[in-house]
Design an enzyme around this catalytic site. Structure first.
Site, PDB file in Angstrom:
ATOM      1  N   ARG A  10     -35.867 -30.013  -3.665  1.00 28.47           N
ATOM      2  CA  ARG A  10     -36.089 -31.436  -3.368  1.00 28.47           C
ATOM      3  C   ARG A  10     -36.643 -31.605  -1.963  1.00 28.47           C
ATOM      4  O   ARG A  10     -36.773 -32.714  -1.468  1.00 28.47           O
ATOM      5  CB  ARG A  10     -34.789 -32.221  -3.527  1.00 28.47           C
ATOM      6  CG  ARG A  10     -34.251 -32.165  -4.948  1.00 28.47           C
ATOM      7  CD  ARG A  10     -33.322 -33.308  -5.264  1.00 28.47           C
ATOM      8  NE  ARG A  10     -32.579 -33.053  -6.492  1.00 28.47           N
ATOM      9  CZ  ARG A  10     -33.035 -33.339  -7.698  1.00 28.47           C
ATOM     10  NH1 ARG A  10     -34.218 -33.884  -7.853  1.00 28.47           N
ATOM     11  NH2 ARG A  10     -32.298 -33.073  -8.770  1.00 28.47           N
ATOM     12  N   ASN A  11     -36.935 -30.498  -1.313  1.00 28.09           N
ATOM     13  CA  ASN A  11     -37.488 -30.540   0.045  1.00 28.09           C
ATOM     14  C   ASN A  11     -39.017 -30.555  -0.056  1.00 28.09           C
ATOM     15  O   ASN A  11     -39.630 -29.599  -0.528  1.00 28.09           O
ATOM     16  CB  ASN A  11     -36.966 -29.308   0.807  1.00 28.09           C
ATOM     17  CG  ASN A  11     -37.473 -29.239   2.231  1.00 28.09           C
ATOM     18  OD1 ASN A  11     -38.642 -29.461   2.489  1.00 28.09           O
ATOM     19  ND2 ASN A  11     -36.575 -28.916   3.144  1.00 28.09           N
ATOM     20  N   ASP A  71     -33.319 -20.494  -0.939  1.00 27.22           N
ATOM     21  CA  ASP A  71     -32.434 -20.958   0.115  1.00 27.22           C
ATOM     22  C   ASP A  71     -32.954 -20.366   1.406  1.00 27.22           C
ATOM     23  O   ASP A  71     -33.356 -19.196   1.440  1.00 27.22           O
ATOM     24  CB  ASP A  71     -30.994 -20.513  -0.157  1.00 27.22           C
ATOM     25  CG  ASP A  71     -30.010 -21.393   0.597  1.00 27.22           C
ATOM     26  OD1 ASP A  71     -30.124 -22.629   0.488  1.00 27.22           O
ATOM     27  OD2 ASP A  71     -29.133 -20.870   1.297  1.00 27.22           O
ATOM     28  N   SER A  72     -32.977 -21.184   2.445  1.00 22.97           N
ATOM     29  CA  SER A  72     -33.548 -20.712   3.702  1.00 22.97           C
ATOM     30  C   SER A  72     -32.798 -21.331   4.864  1.00 22.97           C
ATOM     31  O   SER A  72     -32.012 -22.259   4.688  1.00 22.97           O
ATOM     32  CB  SER A  72     -35.039 -21.060   3.765  1.00 22.97           C
ATOM     33  OG  SER A  72     -35.251 -22.412   3.429  1.00 22.97           O
ATOM     34  N   PHE A 150     -42.327 -28.847   8.732  1.00 19.18           N
ATOM     35  CA  PHE A 150     -41.117 -29.655   8.530  1.00 19.18           C
ATOM     36  C   PHE A 150     -39.946 -28.978   9.235  1.00 19.18           C
ATOM     37  O   PHE A 150     -40.103 -27.901   9.832  1.00 19.18           O
ATOM     38  CB  PHE A 150     -40.816 -29.813   7.027  1.00 19.18           C
ATOM     39  CG  PHE A 150     -40.402 -28.529   6.358  1.00 19.18           C
ATOM     40  CD1 PHE A 150     -41.337 -27.590   5.966  1.00 19.18           C
ATOM     41  CD2 PHE A 150     -39.062 -28.230   6.130  1.00 19.18           C
ATOM     42  CE1 PHE A 150     -40.956 -26.394   5.357  1.00 19.18           C
ATOM     43  CE2 PHE A 150     -38.665 -27.039   5.521  1.00 19.18           C
ATOM     44  CZ  PHE A 150     -39.622 -26.114   5.138  1.00 19.18           C
ATOM     45  N   GLY A 151     -38.788 -29.595   9.147  1.00 23.98           N
ATOM     46  CA  GLY A 151     -37.564 -28.984   9.648  1.00 23.98           C
ATOM     47  C   GLY A 151     -37.660 -28.596  11.114  1.00 23.98           C
ATOM     48  O   GLY A 151     -38.075 -29.395  11.966  1.00 23.98           O
ATOM     49  N   LYS A 173     -49.257 -20.755   8.791  1.00 28.90           N
ATOM     50  CA  LYS A 173     -47.797 -20.561   8.809  1.00 28.90           C
ATOM     51  C   LYS A 173     -47.380 -19.608   7.678  1.00 28.90           C
ATOM     52  O   LYS A 173     -46.648 -18.649   7.896  1.00 28.90           O
ATOM     53  CB  LYS A 173     -47.071 -21.916   8.674  1.00 28.90           C
ATOM     54  CG  LYS A 173     -45.565 -21.758   8.557  1.00 28.90           C
ATOM     55  CD  LYS A 173     -44.830 -23.079   8.309  1.00 28.90           C
ATOM     56  CE  LYS A 173     -43.370 -22.809   7.925  1.00 28.90           C
ATOM     57  NZ  LYS A 173     -42.629 -24.033   7.563  1.00 28.90           N
ATOM     58  N   HIS A 178     -41.266 -16.622   6.844  1.00 31.62           N
ATOM     59  CA  HIS A 178     -40.209 -16.126   5.957  1.00 31.62           C
ATOM     60  C   HIS A 178     -40.521 -16.483   4.501  1.00 31.62           C
ATOM     61  O   HIS A 178     -40.397 -15.657   3.608  1.00 31.62           O
ATOM     62  CB  HIS A 178     -38.871 -16.717   6.412  1.00 31.62           C
ATOM     63  CG  HIS A 178     -38.882 -18.220   6.590  1.00 31.62           C
ATOM     64  ND1 HIS A 178     -39.909 -18.897   7.201  1.00 31.62           N
ATOM     65  CD2 HIS A 178     -37.995 -19.185   6.205  1.00 31.62           C
ATOM     66  CE1 HIS A 178     -39.657 -20.194   7.206  1.00 31.62           C
ATOM     67  NE2 HIS A 178     -38.498 -20.392   6.606  1.00 31.62           N
ATOM     68  N   ARG A 179     -40.949 -17.716   4.274  1.00 33.22           N
ATOM     69  CA  ARG A 179     -41.228 -18.172   2.897  1.00 33.22           C
ATOM     70  C   ARG A 179     -42.466 -17.472   2.342  1.00 33.22           C
ATOM     71  O   ARG A 179     -42.486 -17.053   1.182  1.00 33.22           O
ATOM     72  CB  ARG A 179     -41.410 -19.709   2.905  1.00 33.22           C
ATOM     73  CG  ARG A 179     -41.528 -20.329   1.540  1.00 33.22           C
ATOM     74  CD  ARG A 179     -41.324 -21.836   1.593  1.00 33.22           C
ATOM     75  NE  ARG A 179     -39.983 -22.167   2.054  1.00 33.22           N
ATOM     76  CZ  ARG A 179     -39.690 -22.572   3.291  1.00 33.22           C
ATOM     77  NH1 ARG A 179     -40.644 -22.756   4.185  1.00 33.22           N
ATOM     78  NH2 ARG A 179     -38.443 -22.797   3.644  1.00 33.22           N
TER      79      ARG A 179
HETATM   80  P1  ITT Z   1     -33.494 -27.573  -1.489  1.00 30.67           P
HETATM   81  O1  ITT Z   1     -32.098 -27.017  -1.501  1.00 30.67           O
HETATM   82  O2  ITT Z   1     -33.667 -28.737  -2.412  1.00 30.67           O
HETATM   83  O3  ITT Z   1     -34.540 -26.527  -1.706  1.00 30.67           O
HETATM   84  P2  ITT Z   1     -32.935 -28.062   1.349  1.00 30.67           P
HETATM   85  O4  ITT Z   1     -33.737 -28.650   2.470  1.00 30.67           O
HETATM   86  O5  ITT Z   1     -31.538 -28.600   1.134  1.00 30.67           O
HETATM   87  O6  ITT Z   1     -33.796 -28.180  -0.003  1.00 30.67           O
HETATM   88  P3  ITT Z   1     -31.899 -25.482   2.189  1.00 30.67           P
HETATM   89  O7  ITT Z   1     -30.473 -25.777   1.824  1.00 30.67           O
HETATM   90  O8  ITT Z   1     -32.448 -24.131   1.848  1.00 30.67           O
HETATM   91  O9  ITT Z   1     -32.908 -26.514   1.524  1.00 30.67           O
HETATM   92  O10 ITT Z   1     -32.049 -25.768   3.743  1.00 30.67           O
HETATM   93  C1  ITT Z   1     -33.049 -25.179   4.471  1.00 30.67           C
HETATM   94  C2  ITT Z   1     -33.117 -25.868   5.837  1.00 30.67           C
HETATM   95  O11 ITT Z   1     -33.503 -24.869   6.805  1.00 30.67           O
HETATM   96  C3  ITT Z   1     -34.219 -26.908   5.844  1.00 30.67           C
HETATM   97  O12 ITT Z   1     -33.724 -28.189   5.500  1.00 30.67           O
HETATM   98  C4  ITT Z   1     -34.720 -26.822   7.295  1.00 30.67           C
HETATM   99  O13 ITT Z   1     -33.889 -27.585   8.135  1.00 30.67           O
HETATM  100  C5  ITT Z   1     -34.539 -25.340   7.619  1.00 30.67           C
HETATM  101  N1  ITT Z   1     -35.780 -24.582   7.291  1.00 30.67           N
HETATM  102  C6  ITT Z   1     -35.938 -23.673   6.284  1.00 30.67           C
HETATM  103  N2  ITT Z   1     -37.200 -23.222   6.238  1.00 30.67           N
HETATM  104  C7  ITT Z   1     -37.854 -23.858   7.219  1.00 30.67           C
HETATM  105  C8  ITT Z   1     -39.192 -23.837   7.658  1.00 30.67           C
HETATM  106  O14 ITT Z   1     -40.134 -23.117   7.052  1.00 30.67           O
HETATM  107  N3  ITT Z   1     -39.519 -24.606   8.694  1.00 30.67           N
HETATM  108  C9  ITT Z   1     -38.620 -25.379   9.305  1.00 30.67           C
HETATM  109  N4  ITT Z   1     -37.338 -25.482   8.941  1.00 30.67           N
HETATM  110  C10 ITT Z   1     -36.944 -24.728   7.905  1.00 30.67           C
END
Ligand code: ITT
Length: 201
Positions: A10-11, A71-72, A150-151, A173, A178-179
């Protein structure tokens, strides 16, 4: 042959990156917006791998589709690996999460601001469960820079380029992230899987 692949996130930021990373596969990429009635599941695992599998299994069971979830998170060395698994819950918005991170690192000098992003992608289908991991090392800036991504992207500097992830284009990027690293392995696996289904020997 699976003609569709559900990208269970959902991200929005993740969705855009994953869509681009898997774009050349002969599969229709489906988003969770096609299943608005499905609930979220609690990320109750104790590792990125467990959480990725929990999400992918859940949405596969709910939809019957071949599903990928990931998950990240961001692990900051000076914070003992925090926010790590709890990255999404570190604040209510990206801005809040970044402000909290910068506040916690206020007195930490540049050379000790090392961090890594981690991503585990899980692929789940009938009789299939596989995970693929990727990580990237960098450093947390003292102030945000850049408007892409994002993030935590605006404060995560990728030292070889001297830029934050938010100063890179999406494909720049993904080439190092990582992704990108996790999903390129997943893509290779899917290519072989689809070939085998087309030419069973
Ligand atoms: P889903 O579970 O629906 O996939 P989420 O945002 O809740 O979405 P996560 O629990 O995996 O996903 O949280 C990952 C968080 O880590 C994400 O919200 C960011 O804050 C951070 N993050 C992960 N990958 C990132 C990236 O490529 N760039 C910036 N922040 C990242």
């Amino acid at each position: 042959m699976p003609e569709k692949l559900l990208i269970a996130t959902r991200n929005r930021g993740k969705w855009e990156e994953i869509r681009e990373l898997l774009a050349d596969l002969p599969l229709a990429l489906i988003g969770l917006d096609e299943f608005p009635h499905l609930p979220d599941i609690p990320e109750s695992g104790s590792t990125f791998e467990e959480n990725a599998l929990l999400k992918a299994r859940f949405f596969h069971e709910q939809t019957g589709m071949l599903t990928v979830a990931e998950d990240s998170g961001l692990e900051v060395e000076a914070l003992g690996g925090a926010p790590g698994l709890f990255s999404a819950r570190y604040g209510r918005s990206d801005a809040e999460r970044i402000a909290r991170l910068l506040a916690e690192l206020r007195d930490v000098p540049t050379e000790q601001r090392t961090a890594r992003f981690v991503c585990v992608a899980a692929l789940v289908g009938p009789h299939l469960e596989r995970t693929f991991a990727g990580e990237v090392h960098g450093r947390i800036r003292t102030a945000p820079a850049g408007a892409n991504g994002f993030g935590f992207d605006p404060v995560f500097e990728y030292p070889p380029l001297g830029k934050t992830f938010a100063e890179l284009t999406r494909s720049e990027k993904s080439a190092v992230s990582h992704r990108g690293r996790a999903f390129r392995q997943l893509r290779e696996f899917l290519v072989l899987l689809l070939e085998r289904e087309r030419n069973p020997s």
